[in-house]
Write an enzyme that holds these catalytic residues in place. Structure first.
Site, PDB file in Angstrom:
ATOM      1  N   GLY A  23       0.807  -1.209   0.000  1.00  0.00           N
ATOM      2  CA  GLY A  23       0.000   0.000   0.000  1.00  0.00           C
ATOM      3  C   GLY A  23       0.839   1.258   0.000  1.00  0.00           C
ATOM      4  O   GLY A  23       2.041   1.235   0.326  1.00  0.00           O
ATOM      5  N   ASN A  24       0.211   2.342  -0.383  1.00  0.00           N
ATOM      6  CA  ASN A  24       0.902   3.628  -0.393  1.00  0.00           C
ATOM      7  C   ASN A  24      -0.100   4.749  -0.556  1.00  0.00           C
ATOM      8  O   ASN A  24      -1.150   4.570  -1.168  1.00  0.00           O
ATOM      9  CB  ASN A  24       1.968   3.689  -1.517  1.00  0.00           C
ATOM     10  CG  ASN A  24       1.489   3.077  -2.803  1.00  0.00           C
ATOM     11  OD1 ASN A  24       0.655   3.660  -3.478  1.00  0.00           O
ATOM     12  ND2 ASN A  24       1.988   1.897  -3.158  1.00  0.00           N
ATOM     13  N   SER A  54       9.504   3.346  -0.578  1.00  0.00           N
ATOM     14  CA  SER A  54       9.299   1.939  -0.924  1.00  0.00           C
ATOM     15  C   SER A  54       9.855   1.011   0.157  1.00  0.00           C
ATOM     16  O   SER A  54      10.996   1.173   0.604  1.00  0.00           O
ATOM     17  CB  SER A  54      10.017   1.670  -2.256  1.00  0.00           C
ATOM     18  OG  SER A  54       9.816   0.344  -2.666  1.00  0.00           O
ATOM     19  N   GLY A  55       9.021   0.066   0.606  1.00  0.00           N
ATOM     20  CA  GLY A  55       9.511  -1.042   1.424  1.00  0.00           C
ATOM     21  C   GLY A  55       9.971  -0.716   2.830  1.00  0.00           C
ATOM     22  O   GLY A  55      10.704  -1.502   3.426  1.00  0.00           O
ATOM     23  N   SER A  76       7.824   5.016  -3.388  1.00  0.00           N
ATOM     24  CA  SER A  76       6.988   3.849  -3.690  1.00  0.00           C
ATOM     25  C   SER A  76       7.099   3.488  -5.165  1.00  0.00           C
ATOM     26  O   SER A  76       7.130   4.366  -6.033  1.00  0.00           O
ATOM     27  CB  SER A  76       5.531   4.178  -3.355  1.00  0.00           C
ATOM     28  OG  SER A  76       4.683   3.255  -3.986  1.00  0.00           O
ATOM     29  N   SER A  77       7.124   2.190  -5.444  1.00  0.00           N
ATOM     30  CA  SER A  77       7.242   1.757  -6.841  1.00  0.00           C
ATOM     31  C   SER A  77       6.007   2.144  -7.664  1.00  0.00           C
ATOM     32  O   SER A  77       6.053   2.133  -8.885  1.00  0.00           O
ATOM     33  CB  SER A  77       7.478   0.248  -6.907  1.00  0.00           C
ATOM     34  OG  SER A  77       6.511  -0.418  -6.135  1.00  0.00           O
ATOM     35  N   ASP A  78       4.906   2.478  -6.996  1.00  0.00           N
ATOM     36  CA  ASP A  78       3.695   2.899  -7.713  1.00  0.00           C
ATOM     37  C   ASP A  78       3.665   4.394  -7.996  1.00  0.00           C
ATOM     38  O   ASP A  78       2.633   4.921  -8.458  1.00  0.00           O
ATOM     39  CB  ASP A  78       2.445   2.514  -6.904  1.00  0.00           C
ATOM     40  CG  ASP A  78       2.240   1.010  -6.867  1.00  0.00           C
ATOM     41  OD1 ASP A  78       2.402   0.376  -7.921  1.00  0.00           O
ATOM     42  OD2 ASP A  78       1.936   0.471  -5.787  1.00  0.00           O
ATOM     43  N   HIS A 108      -3.439   3.706  -2.415  1.00  0.00           N
ATOM     44  CA  HIS A 108      -3.484   2.402  -3.082  1.00  0.00           C
ATOM     45  C   HIS A 108      -3.289   1.314  -2.042  1.00  0.00           C
ATOM     46  O   HIS A 108      -2.398   1.420  -1.198  1.00  0.00           O
ATOM     47  CB  HIS A 108      -2.370   2.320  -4.134  1.00  0.00           C
ATOM     48  CG  HIS A 108      -2.186   0.945  -4.693  1.00  0.00           C
ATOM     49  ND1 HIS A 108      -3.213   0.233  -5.255  1.00  0.00           N
ATOM     50  CD2 HIS A 108      -1.094   0.142  -4.762  1.00  0.00           C
ATOM     51  CE1 HIS A 108      -2.765  -0.950  -5.661  1.00  0.00           C
ATOM     52  NE2 HIS A 108      -1.486  -1.036  -5.364  1.00  0.00           N
ATOM     53  N   HIS A 141      -4.019  -3.219  -1.227  1.00  0.00           N
ATOM     54  CA  HIS A 141      -4.458  -4.533  -1.700  1.00  0.00           C
ATOM     55  C   HIS A 141      -5.487  -5.054  -0.693  1.00  0.00           C
ATOM     56  O   HIS A 141      -5.438  -6.215  -0.300  1.00  0.00           O
ATOM     57  CB  HIS A 141      -3.282  -5.498  -1.811  1.00  0.00           C
ATOM     58  CG  HIS A 141      -2.256  -5.098  -2.816  1.00  0.00           C
ATOM     59  ND1 HIS A 141      -1.059  -5.750  -2.975  1.00  0.00           N
ATOM     60  CD2 HIS A 141      -2.260  -4.106  -3.755  1.00  0.00           C
ATOM     61  CE1 HIS A 141      -0.352  -5.167  -3.944  1.00  0.00           C
ATOM     62  NE2 HIS A 141      -1.062  -4.163  -4.425  1.00  0.00           N
ATOM     63  N   ASP A 171     -23.730   6.961  -0.722  1.00  0.00           N
ATOM     64  CA  ASP A 171     -23.267   8.162  -0.015  1.00  0.00           C
ATOM     65  C   ASP A 171     -21.905   8.629  -0.520  1.00  0.00           C
ATOM     66  O   ASP A 171     -21.581   9.813  -0.448  1.00  0.00           O
ATOM     67  CB  ASP A 171     -23.138   7.874   1.487  1.00  0.00           C
ATOM     68  CG  ASP A 171     -24.477   7.933   2.218  1.00  0.00           C
ATOM     69  OD1 ASP A 171     -25.405   8.568   1.699  1.00  0.00           O
ATOM     70  OD2 ASP A 171     -24.568   7.340   3.304  1.00  0.00           O
ATOM     71  N   HIS A 220      -5.374  -6.716  -9.614  1.00  0.00           N
ATOM     72  CA  HIS A 220      -4.383  -6.039  -8.787  1.00  0.00           C
ATOM     73  C   HIS A 220      -5.042  -5.534  -7.495  1.00  0.00           C
ATOM     74  O   HIS A 220      -4.960  -6.201  -6.469  1.00  0.00           O
ATOM     75  CB  HIS A 220      -3.729  -4.923  -9.612  1.00  0.00           C
ATOM     76  CG  HIS A 220      -2.640  -4.191  -8.902  1.00  0.00           C
ATOM     77  ND1 HIS A 220      -1.814  -3.284  -9.523  1.00  0.00           N
ATOM     78  CD2 HIS A 220      -2.241  -4.221  -7.612  1.00  0.00           C
ATOM     79  CE1 HIS A 220      -0.952  -2.803  -8.650  1.00  0.00           C
ATOM     80  NE2 HIS A 220      -1.196  -3.349  -7.488  1.00  0.00           N
ATOM     81  N   TYR A 222     -26.259  17.292   4.245  1.00  0.00           N
ATOM     82  CA  TYR A 222     -25.847  16.353   5.302  1.00  0.00           C
ATOM     83  C   TYR A 222     -24.778  16.998   6.199  1.00  0.00           C
ATOM     84  O   TYR A 222     -23.939  17.725   5.722  1.00  0.00           O
ATOM     85  CB  TYR A 222     -25.286  15.091   4.644  1.00  0.00           C
ATOM     86  CG  TYR A 222     -24.758  14.062   5.602  1.00  0.00           C
ATOM     87  CD1 TYR A 222     -25.591  13.072   6.121  1.00  0.00           C
ATOM     88  CD2 TYR A 222     -23.427  14.081   5.998  1.00  0.00           C
ATOM     89  CE1 TYR A 222     -25.096  12.127   7.010  1.00  0.00           C
ATOM     90  CE2 TYR A 222     -22.937  13.134   6.887  1.00  0.00           C
ATOM     91  CZ  TYR A 222     -23.783  12.162   7.390  1.00  0.00           C
ATOM     92  OH  TYR A 222     -23.305  11.234   8.268  1.00  0.00           O
TER      93      TYR A 222
END
Ligand SMILES: [Zn+2]
Length: 232
Positions: A28-29, A45-46, A74-76, A95, A97, A120, A169, A227
């Protein structure tokens, strides 16, 4: 430290994904952008989440060049950059998973809108991208993932559907700032889980009516929203 506040916001958005159980290990990132500076801050990353500090967030320009930071981003990163370039009103991207959203992505099925909780936050089903051709996977994969999302949103309003499933993915979500992007990731996981349960109970369950869907979305969003508390 460059962009101290943005880095803190991005760190907190990343930690929100952990607090809500959306990520395992270093998956995630989340990122955020300063439109005024043309710079983004993103998780490195990591690096284990428990070790993350604001100074570890990597600051890059919109071409992905590192402007400040000692760690690799991050690799993304390239997917985030494509989204910032194509969706001018977003200020944050997340992002994960996360389990149920990823299950729908792997099943290659949009998350249907079965009820008012979904309505909503997402004004329609949360769509899934088309499978990527081999040349896109072998080529600039993360950038091409961004392009696949943008192509899907040519006919979808990214402000009304602030999330997507990348096929096989997992989900990407976005919002006006990093916290909103993380919030939408959490909500997407929730509605994906409830949609799964809905179908488990009744495989023939139909989508919410357009009237009820519009009522719920529009009472929270847009010029007629009522709301919550009045904004001063
Ligand atoms: Zn991923």
């Amino acid at each position: 430290m460059l962009l101290k506040t943005l880095r803190e916001q991005v760190l907190d958005a990343n930690l929100e994904l952990v607090r809500r159980g959306l990520v395992l290990y270093t998956f995630g990132n989340a990122s955020g952008i300063s439109r005024a500076d043309g710079l983004i801050a993103i998780k490195p990353s990591g690096v284990p989440y428990e070790d993350l500090r604001p100074e570890h967030m990597v600051v890059t320009d919109l071409d992905g060049r590192i402007v400040d930071g000692t760690l690799r981003p991050s690799s993304d990163l390239d997917t985030h950059l494509e989204l910032y370039k194509a969706f001018p009103k977003i200020g944050g991207v997340a992002h994960t998973h996360s389990e149920f959203a990823t299950a729908w992505a792997q099943a290659r099925k949009p998350v249907p809108c079965f009820g008012t909780t979904h309505a909503d936050y997402f004004h329609g089903p949360v769509p899934v991208t088309d499978p990527m051709p081999p040349e896109d996977i072998e080529g600039d994969y993360e950038k091409n993932t961004g392009t696949a999302i943008i192509n899907l949103f040519r006919d979808i309003d990214y402000e009304r559907i602030p999330a997507v499933l990348v096929v096989n993915h997992g989900p990407f979500s976005w919002g006006p700032d990093p916290a909103a992007a993380a919030h939408n990731a959490v909500l997407l996981e929730h509605v994906a889980r409830v949609a799964y349960r809905t179908i488990a109970i009744n495989a023939e369950a139909g989508p919410i009516s357009t009237d009820l869907h519009d009522k719920h979305f529009l009472r929270k969003h847009g010029s007629q929203a009522y709301y919550g508390q009045k904004k001063t």
